[in-house]
Each structure stands twice: as structure tokens, then as C-alpha cells.
Design an enzyme around this catalytic site. Structure first.
Site, PDB file in Angstrom:
ATOM      1  N   ASP A  71      41.670  30.389  35.490  1.00  0.00           N
ATOM      2  CA  ASP A  71      41.787  31.703  36.115  1.00  0.00           C
ATOM      3  C   ASP A  71      40.722  32.589  35.473  1.00  0.00           C
ATOM      4  O   ASP A  71      40.130  32.220  34.444  1.00  0.00           O
ATOM      5  CB  ASP A  71      43.192  32.247  35.855  1.00  0.00           C
ATOM      6  CG  ASP A  71      43.407  33.626  36.443  1.00  0.00           C
ATOM      7  OD1 ASP A  71      42.870  33.896  37.534  1.00  0.00           O
ATOM      8  OD2 ASP A  71      44.096  34.441  35.801  1.00  0.00           O
ATOM      9  N   ASP A  73      40.817  36.696  35.342  1.00  0.00           N
ATOM     10  CA  ASP A  73      41.356  37.897  34.698  1.00  0.00           C
ATOM     11  C   ASP A  73      42.387  37.539  33.641  1.00  0.00           C
ATOM     12  O   ASP A  73      43.381  36.860  33.913  1.00  0.00           O
ATOM     13  CB  ASP A  73      41.973  38.823  35.748  1.00  0.00           C
ATOM     14  CG  ASP A  73      40.937  39.326  36.731  1.00  0.00           C
ATOM     15  OD1 ASP A  73      40.012  40.027  36.301  1.00  0.00           O
ATOM     16  OD2 ASP A  73      41.042  38.991  37.931  1.00  0.00           O
TER      17      ASP A  73
END
Length: 511
Positions: A71, A73
Site C-alpha cells: 500500500d 499511504d
């Protein structure tokens, strides 16, 4: 009911519950004491023995992992706390006043990084923040900044239980929710304590603002709408962030080294983020290459997917599209070889992406920070393995080590009560004091993982669903690419040592 209203001072009220022993200098700036603050960490030993560790819930052999997925963020992109949380808080309160018409007193609210903790439930009916266990048993209840206890708590929640009802409860799952948690508590405290707001059964009347009625549920919906607005619609949070990346985003030279190490080891790499292309490109350019060489960072990944729409990515078949890197527009996939470098895709689902990678589902390890969207739904719907990134972990581990004496005392008291429940009345005050001191060591709202010795909903879900977890994805650098993670032996109650033997080991002095 709220306490008697007095002259309201947001900053004074907010900081009144801070444990003075942990901030002994009267001139110390509390705003710099977030979970990832260099200031608060500098007071502790750098060699804590646990920093950089990956913790294991389930057996995981990295030798069998052919693709490492990430991922962006709060995973590859580590936002700096409390600066980034402060930004979200300030943008939210400003938008509530200017865009939603809230009382201008809201602009006076101040952010305190020691108040919010992730994983709390917001009860839209009573306006309370709840820390619960996996069965909904309430471990802590906060109304504004006021702890709700005793008969008041039982009158609101019979048997001290609140089930996970999506219509009534919102779970503050992500680190983005820290600002949201704080703004809700701050406004509720302001409205309860200020004479300009008249209390009603389920909210207030703002006598300074055309007698506007605001319920707890309406407040939550307005804050949620505002959070979505600054994140998605206006993208104000992103726009401010990219203007001052050094202030809000941590840059670590070990990140490109980690990705290079994986590639040299014959592993594929995947970037799968919910963020859109323009923001992803700026952030990843900053993290992985000279800021002027946009697009070079794509070389670090075999496949890049933006607009992932997790958790739907794991639950529904979604159309895969492609981003035109010249115009940034999203359109149909070009009929070229899908494995061509420097191509960016939008949307899709886990089945499609797994096929594009050319591996089997159990051969993917996905690293993300969102317990529900990156881990739970992933493990429920497919066979990808998971690494949960918990940025608060270093702080939690450090406080636990500093509080070792308190933890031992708590265990002693609970062990005594397990053998003689009649002593509860005599030991209640000592037990509650011990729990309170322990919780305050982590922050005003306690630990992410526990309340006293009891596991929170977040802690129990992490234990059940995450294969491994750690404070930073960079910690993968500390392990061989073929490392085998073995969980500690978990004993059932009937398999534990005899109580008499345990008693002698702990050497409890009941006196």
C-alpha cells in the site's frame, strides 16, 4: 449529563488530564509528542532491543513469497506525526466553520497529539468514543474529554456492552481517523461546556447561531462529510501536503534499498494504493527518486495499480483500466503486452491482479496499514498473506518497557483475584489506580492494543487476521529474503502450568 458549565478554555480543558510525570518541563511543547515524534523518542534509549522487529501471529515462510505487494499511504509513505494529524485537524475545523456553518468558536479548538488513539468506536446515538473488546464489552467510554464511568455508563449501555452496529457505530480504523477522533471529542466538549449551547436529549441548540439544532449523529455526519471533502472532493489535504513534502512525509533512504533487494532476490513487487495517479506520482517520486525525474520510480515495481478502492478490491470484480501517463486520464487498457514496464493501471480486483503477476494467491505478501481494508477483507476474501504496518508500535513497545513495574503489579493483583474474588472490594481501588497509571502512560486515551490487561477490538482483530505486523515496512530490511517467521507457542488454558506452580514463579505477596 455533562459537568457544570464554566468559562471554556479549549487548550486548558484538553491538557488537564496529561500525566505530568511524563512531561516534567513546564516549557515543553506537547504538540511535538506524537507517536512518531523525534522529540518524544529522543528521551528513550535508541537500542530498546525491540525496534525494527516484525512480530509473528502465523507461520510465514518468505522463501515461498514470490511477490511483495505494498500500500502507499502510511505504508511506503510514512506521514510525520503530529504535524500531519495537526494539518487534518486544522483543515477539518476550518471547513466545518466556513463550509458547514458551524459556530466560529470551533476555530479556537487546539489539537493535542496525546488525546486520540486509533481503533475507538464512535457511538452516533450518545456521542461517545468507546474502547471495546472483540465482543463489544466496553473497556473505556469518553464523552468529549470526560470519562464516563459507573452507573452513568451502565444506564447508557446495559451490561456495559455495545454491539458493532454499522448504523450506530463508526470504527476509527485508520491513522487518517486520528484527526477525526479528536475533532469530534473537541466539539462535543466545547458544546457541553459552553453556555452558548443549550443541551438537548441527543445534542445541542446553538443559541449564537440562529438556534441551530445539532444532534450527535448530525455532528458525526457533518464531520465525516468534511473529512471526505478535504481528502477527496477538494483534495485540500493532498494539495497542502505536496507543497511541503519534507514537513509532512518521512523520506527514508532504506526504502529504495529494500525494493532493490527484493528485485535482486528474484521477487516481484506490486504497488496497490487507493490514491489516485497524480498524488501517487508526486509522493513516490519524492520517496524513490529525484523529485525532478517523475516516473523513474515506476522501475521499482513490476505492477502499479492506483484507485484500488480497497476493500472492494478484495470483494467484488471491478473493471481494470489504464492511466495515460502523458495526460493522467484513465481509460480502456491498451492492447499491448500487460507486462510492459512503466504502465499504470486503475481499479481492478485481486483475482485480475494476481493473474497479471503470474503467481498464486498464497505467494503474495501484501503490506498495508488499514486493518480492515488491507488485512481483514484481504484474508477473508482471498489467500494473499498479510503484513500489517502499525506506525504506533514503537511508541507502544517503549511505553510497555517503561511501565514494566506497573504491568507486573497489575498481573499480581489479577492473579490474586483469580484465586480469591472476595478480595475484589479491598483491592478495587489499587487495581483501578494501577490500570489508570498504565493507560495514561500511552496517552490520554490509553493504548491502541489494551485497556489495562484486556485486549481491545483492534488488538484482537490484529491477532486474528494479520500474519505478521510491524511498526514500519522498512523493517523488512532487517530480515533475510528467505526468513521463516514462526509464531510463539499459544497455550490453551488447560495446557498452562498448574496454578500453584505459577504462583511460585510470580512470588506474589498478598500482603
Amino acid at each position: 449529563m455533562p459537568p457544570t458549565k464554566t468559562d471554556f478554555s479549549p487548550e486548558k480543558e484538553l491538557l488537564q488530564d496529561v500525566d505530568s510525570d511524563r512531561f516534567d518541563s513546564p516549557d515543553r511543547d506537547l504538540s511535538q509528542a506524537g507517536y512518531d515524534s523525534d522529540d518524544i523518542m529522543s528521551d528513550r534509549s535508541e537500542d530498546c532491543g525491540m525496534r525494527g522487529q516484525i512480530y509473528t501471529n502465523k507461520f510465514l515462510n518468505l522463501k515461498k513469497i514470490k511477490c511483495f505487494g505494498f500500500d502507499m499511504d502510511y505504508t511506503l509513505c510514512e506521514y510525520i506525526s503530529p504535524e500531519y494529524d495537526q494539518l487534518g485537524f486544522d483543515l477539518t475545523k476550518s471547513s466545518l466553520v466556513k463550509r458547514m456553518g458551524y459556530n466560529t468558536r470551533v476555530m479556537d479548538l487546539q489539537y493535542n497529539p496525546r488525546f486520540p488513539v486509533r481503533g475507538m468506536w464512535f457511538d452516533k446515538e450518545f456521542g461517545n468514543l468507546l474502547k471495546v473488546d472483540q465482543f463489544g464489552k466496553i473497556l473505556d467510554c469518553i464523552h468529549g474529554f470526560r470519562k464516563v464511568r459507573g452507573e452513568e455508563l451502565r444506564s447508557l449501555y446495559p451490561h456495559k456492552i455495545q454491539r458493532k452496529d454499522d448504523n450506530r457505530v463508526f470504527v476509527m480504523n485508520t491513522l487518517f481517523n486520528l484527526a477525526e477522533t479528536h475533532i469530534l471529542a473537541s466539539i462535543i466538549h466545547l458544546f457541553d461546556m459552553c453556555d452558548a449551547f443549550k443541551q438537548t436529549e441527543n445534542g445541542w441548540i446553538d443559541t449564537e447561531n440562529n438556534n441551530r439544532e445539532i444532534s450527535y449523529r448530525q455532528l458525526f455526519e457533518d464531520v465525516r462529510n468534511t473529512i471526505d471533502y478535504i481528502h477527496v472532493e477538494s483534495m485540500e489535504l493532498k494539495r497542502v501536503t505536496v507543497k511541503d513534502l519534507a514537513r509532512y512525509v518521512k523520506k527514508d533512504d532504506r526504502l529504495p534499498a529494500l525494493l532493490t533487494q527484493l528485485k535482486k532476490g528474484g521477487r516481484k513487487t506490486l504497488l496497490l494504493t487507493n490514491s489516485d495517479w497524480w498524488y501517487t506520482n508526486i509522493i513516490m517520486s519524492y520517496l524513490l527518486s529525484d523529485y525532478s525525474n517523475k516516473g523513474e520510480w515506476l522501475e521499482y515495481f513490476d505492477l502499479t495499480v492506483v484507485d484500488g478502492r480497497k476493500p472492494k478490491f478484495f470483494t467484488k470484480e471491478c473493471e481494470l483500466k489504464e492511466v495515460d501517463l502523458e495526460t493522467s486520464e484513465v481509460g480502456p487498457i491498451r492492447p499491448d503486452d500487460l507486462n510492459t514496464k512503466k504502465r499504470v493501471f486503475s481499479g481492478g480486483d485481486h483475482g485480475t491482479i494476481t493473474k497479471m503477476l503470474g503467481v498464486d494467491e498464497p505467494e503474495i505478501l501484501y503490506c498495508g496499514d488499514h486493518l480492515y481494508g488491507d488485512v481483514i477483507k484481504c484474508r477473508k476474501e482471498c489467500e494473499w498473506r498479510t503484513l500489517l504496518v502499525v506506525p504506533e508500535l514503537d511508541h507502544e513497545v517503549n511505553v510497555s518497557m517503561e511501565s514494566e513495574t506497573l504491568i507486573q503489579e497489575l498481573h499480581k493483583l489479577e492473579n490474586i483475584l483469580s484465586k480469591d474474588a472476595q478480595q475484589f472490594v479491598q483491592l478495587r481501588e489499587t487495581l483501578m489506580s494501577c490500570v489508570s497509571k498504565l493507560d495514561k502512560g500511552y496517552g490520554q486515551s490509553g493504548s491502541l492494543f489494551r485497556a489495562g490487561s484486556r485486549l481491545t477490538y483492534f488488538g484482537s482483530q490484529m491477532l486474528i487476521w494479520a500474519d505478521v505486523y510491524t511498526g514500519s515496512v522498512i523493517n523488512l530490511c532487517n530480515y533475510s529474503i528467505d526468513h521463516v517467521f514462526r509464531p510463539p507457542l499459544m497455550l490453551l488454558p488447560h495446557e498452562t502450568p498448574a496454578q500453584g506452580s505459577l504462583q511460585s514463579q510470580i512470588s506474589i505477596d498478598a500482603q
